[in-house]
Motif scaffolding. Structure first.
Motif, PDB file in Angstrom:
ATOM      1  N   LYS A 110       0.836  -1.207   0.000  1.00 58.10           N
ATOM      2  CA  LYS A 110       0.000   0.000   0.000  1.00 58.10           C
ATOM      3  C   LYS A 110       0.868   1.254   0.000  1.00 58.10           C
ATOM      4  O   LYS A 110       0.551   2.249  -0.665  1.00 58.10           O
ATOM      5  CB  LYS A 110      -0.943  -0.009   1.197  1.00 58.10           C
ATOM      6  N   LYS A 114       0.589   3.790  -3.313  1.00 55.35           N
ATOM      7  CA  LYS A 114       0.228   5.198  -3.164  1.00 55.35           C
ATOM      8  C   LYS A 114       1.323   6.105  -3.717  1.00 55.35           C
ATOM      9  O   LYS A 114       1.054   7.134  -4.336  1.00 55.35           O
ATOM     10  CB  LYS A 114      -0.045   5.515  -1.695  1.00 55.35           C
ATOM     11  N   GLN A 242      -7.165   0.386  -7.419  1.00 54.27           N
ATOM     12  CA  GLN A 242      -7.870  -0.561  -6.548  1.00 54.27           C
ATOM     13  C   GLN A 242      -7.760  -1.977  -7.089  1.00 54.27           C
ATOM     14  O   GLN A 242      -7.569  -2.936  -6.329  1.00 54.27           O
ATOM     15  CB  GLN A 242      -9.338  -0.160  -6.402  1.00 54.27           C
ATOM     16  N   GLU A 245      -4.248  -3.242  -6.375  1.00 53.09           N
ATOM     17  CA  GLU A 245      -4.090  -3.694  -4.994  1.00 53.09           C
ATOM     18  C   GLU A 245      -4.797  -5.038  -4.770  1.00 53.09           C
ATOM     19  O   GLU A 245      -4.273  -5.929  -4.104  1.00 53.09           O
ATOM     20  CB  GLU A 245      -4.639  -2.650  -4.034  1.00 53.09           C
ATOM     21  N   ARG A 252      -2.524  -9.960   4.150  1.00 50.94           N
ATOM     22  CA  ARG A 252      -3.234  -8.702   4.377  1.00 50.94           C
ATOM     23  C   ARG A 252      -3.477  -8.429   5.861  1.00 50.94           C
ATOM     24  O   ARG A 252      -4.168  -7.472   6.214  1.00 50.94           O
ATOM     25  CB  ARG A 252      -4.547  -8.696   3.598  1.00 50.94           C
ATOM     26  N   ASP A 255      -1.305  -4.511   8.181  1.00 50.50           N
ATOM     27  CA  ASP A 255      -1.836  -3.414   7.382  1.00 50.50           C
ATOM     28  C   ASP A 255      -1.091  -2.108   7.653  1.00 50.50           C
ATOM     29  O   ASP A 255      -0.121  -2.073   8.404  1.00 50.50           O
ATOM     30  CB  ASP A 255      -3.337  -3.268   7.650  1.00 50.50           C
TER      31      ASP A 255
END
Length: 501
Positions: A110, A114, A242, A245, A252, A255
């Motif tokens: 993540k 980003k 999305q 990902e 997962r 996080d």
């Protein structure tokens, strides 16, 4: 004449930070309006292929982005744009998103994605198409397909000292047509790794002068990456972030953390906060886990979302008021960090006991059968189930915040050596936990930190004792002399769990 500085749009920022951010933009344009007006130090790059010149059929230049995930202050991209502009060809950025990578959990992906979204948006404004391919294949395989399908005339790649990055470069070199140049640029180190030294250095004292004596040649301002004047038929496809990902095949359960916001802008914000709030305390408080004096920049350095060189140039501008702190920061961010790249580049066993010095291997083997008062499994350590409330608290910090203070990370790793069956098991568990939870995991600094703590890398022999042999020892009492252990434990709640052998 340099073009006027374009004000960067930011949200939820103070006027002071916006001024800081735009001063960095201004610094680039002072150098020149583009890379063509800048004297690029050719020692930053090396041609890996036999081919040196572009083939006549070339329809574009490609930068394969791996370690340096940013647009500005990126020597690899600057080199590629310089070549593309001289050749009057389109420039492309390529990124291969692996569905799984070195057991990294979603926390790390993540942060990566980003940052890449920011890269893609900025590259589009500069008319440099950003292409992202999602694949389970080796990165070099997908790159080759892209190169051949789109008549790419030269591939520029980021330098990495790690085995996986070096294997990608080697496989691509072997697979590319003989007339197609492959160029590697070290944009992570200020002094390129192969220029700093041509051998494995014993420690900071042996590499320090080699690096510092070359800083005048390499610690230079950056020109800007500009809007690219040449475009071609190949355009970038819209990326559904999305979907990207969701396609990942990763754990997962680990996080994101709240304190570290990904991307270039957020990395510069952390640099701004360090320079204005914490730098003045760096010399005296950097080894205090409660001192709030460290830069906290390692996640952005690791993912290449901001340049270490940019950080050094900025920090040095505060030297008049914080001379000793600036010097200490430069020692850590330049000498110590580049020493880690040197170790991983010249030592193929950078993450194994076999990579230790002979004296360390001998002393660890001599004490291999020493009785351990406490023994823990990897699962018990991961869940902070030890008799040591400080260690448990440090592990909780790692799990919940994705970071651990450098001084505590040494204590943490050395206790794993003390509480496991063998040095091999200790090293494997330490690397596993660091890489799984820390946002700067899978990094040369991480591997060297683990190897220093357990295998004495870049250190010397100390007083001999049980289990450790001559490896430097750390204990709870020593930590209490350094900082307020009770306050740290109170903050993270690492309760004692008693379990003996």
């Amino acid at each position: 004449m340099a073009p006027p500085v374009k004000k960067l749009k930011t949200t939820e920022n103070t006027p002071a930070f916006d001024a800081f951010l735009n001063s960095i933009e201004a610094d680039r344009t002072k150098v020149g309006p583009s890379i063509l007006e800048f004297s690029f130090n050719k020692k930053r790059a090396r041609v890996l292929s036999k081919a040196k010149d572009l083939p006549e059929w070339a329809e574009g230049i490609m930068y394969w982005m791996t370690r340096e995930e940013r647009i500005q202050d990126n020597w690899s991209l600057l080199y590629a744009q310089r070549l593309a502009m001289k050749s009057k060809l389109p420039l492309h950025i390529y990124f291969c998103l692996r569905k799984t990578f070195m057991n990294a959990p979603i926390r790390h992906f993540k942060f990566l994605l980003k940052g890449l979204e920011e890269v893609a948006n900025e590259s589009e404004k500069l008319t440099i198409p950003f292409h992202m391919v999602i694949s389970n294949e080796e990165g070099s395989n997908t790159v080759l397909d892209f190169v051949m399908e789109n008549k790419i005339g030269c591939v520029v790649i980021d330098f990495s000292p790690l085995r996986i990055g070096r294997s990608w470069a080697e496989k691509l070199k072997e697979a590319l047509p003989e007339d197609l140049p492959l160029v590697e640029v070290d944009g992570h180190n200020i002094v390129p790794c192969w220029i700093a030294s041509d051998k494995l250095e014993y420690g900071a004292r042996t590499i320090r002068n080699k690096i510092n004596s070359k800083l005048n040649d390499f610690l230079t301002p950056f020109p800007p990456v500009i809007k690219h004047p040449y475009s071609g038929k190949l355009k970038s496809k819209e990326i559904d972030w999305q979907v990207a990902e969701a396609s990942l095949e990763v754990d997962r359960s680990v996080d994101v953390v709240s304190w570290a916001k990904p991307g270039y802008i957020n990395g510069i914000k952390m640099l701004y906060e360090f320079c204005n709030d914490r730098l003045k305390k760096f010399k005296d408080k950097r080894n205090d886990p409660l001192g709030n004096a460290i830069s906290n920049l390692s996640p952005w350095f690791h993912f290449g979302q901001i340049s270490v060189q940019r950080a050094i140039l900025t920090v040095k501008s505060f030297k008049s008021a914080n001379k000793e702190s600036v010097e200490c920061f430069c020692e850590e961010a330049i000498v110590r960090r580049e020493l880690a790249d040197n170790f991983c580049y010249y030592n193929p066993n950078y993450d194994k006991l076999e990579g230790a010095y002979d004296w360390a291997k001998k002393t660890l083997n001599d004490h291999r059968k020493d009785k351990r008062e406490w023994l823990y499994t990897q699962e018990e350590l991961e869940k902070s189930l030890t008799h040591d409330d400080l260690w448990n608290s440090a592990q909780i910090q790692l799990v919940t915040e994705g970071k651990m203070h450098g001084f505590l990370r040494m204590y943490w790793a050395k206790k794993i050596l003390e509480w496991t069956e063998s040095p091999e098991e200790a090293l494997a568990i330490t690397i596993y936990l660091n890489d799984r939870y820390s946002l700067d995991g899978r990094d040369p600094n991480g591997f060297v930190g683990c190897m220093w703590s357990i295998c004495g890398i870049h250190d010397q022999g100390w007083k001999e004792r049980q289990v450790f042999g001559k490896i430097r020892y750390m204990n709870y009492a020593g930590c209490k002399r350094k900082f307020d252990v009770e306050a740290f434990v109170s903050r993270y709640g690492g309760k004692v769990v008693k379990k003996k052998r």
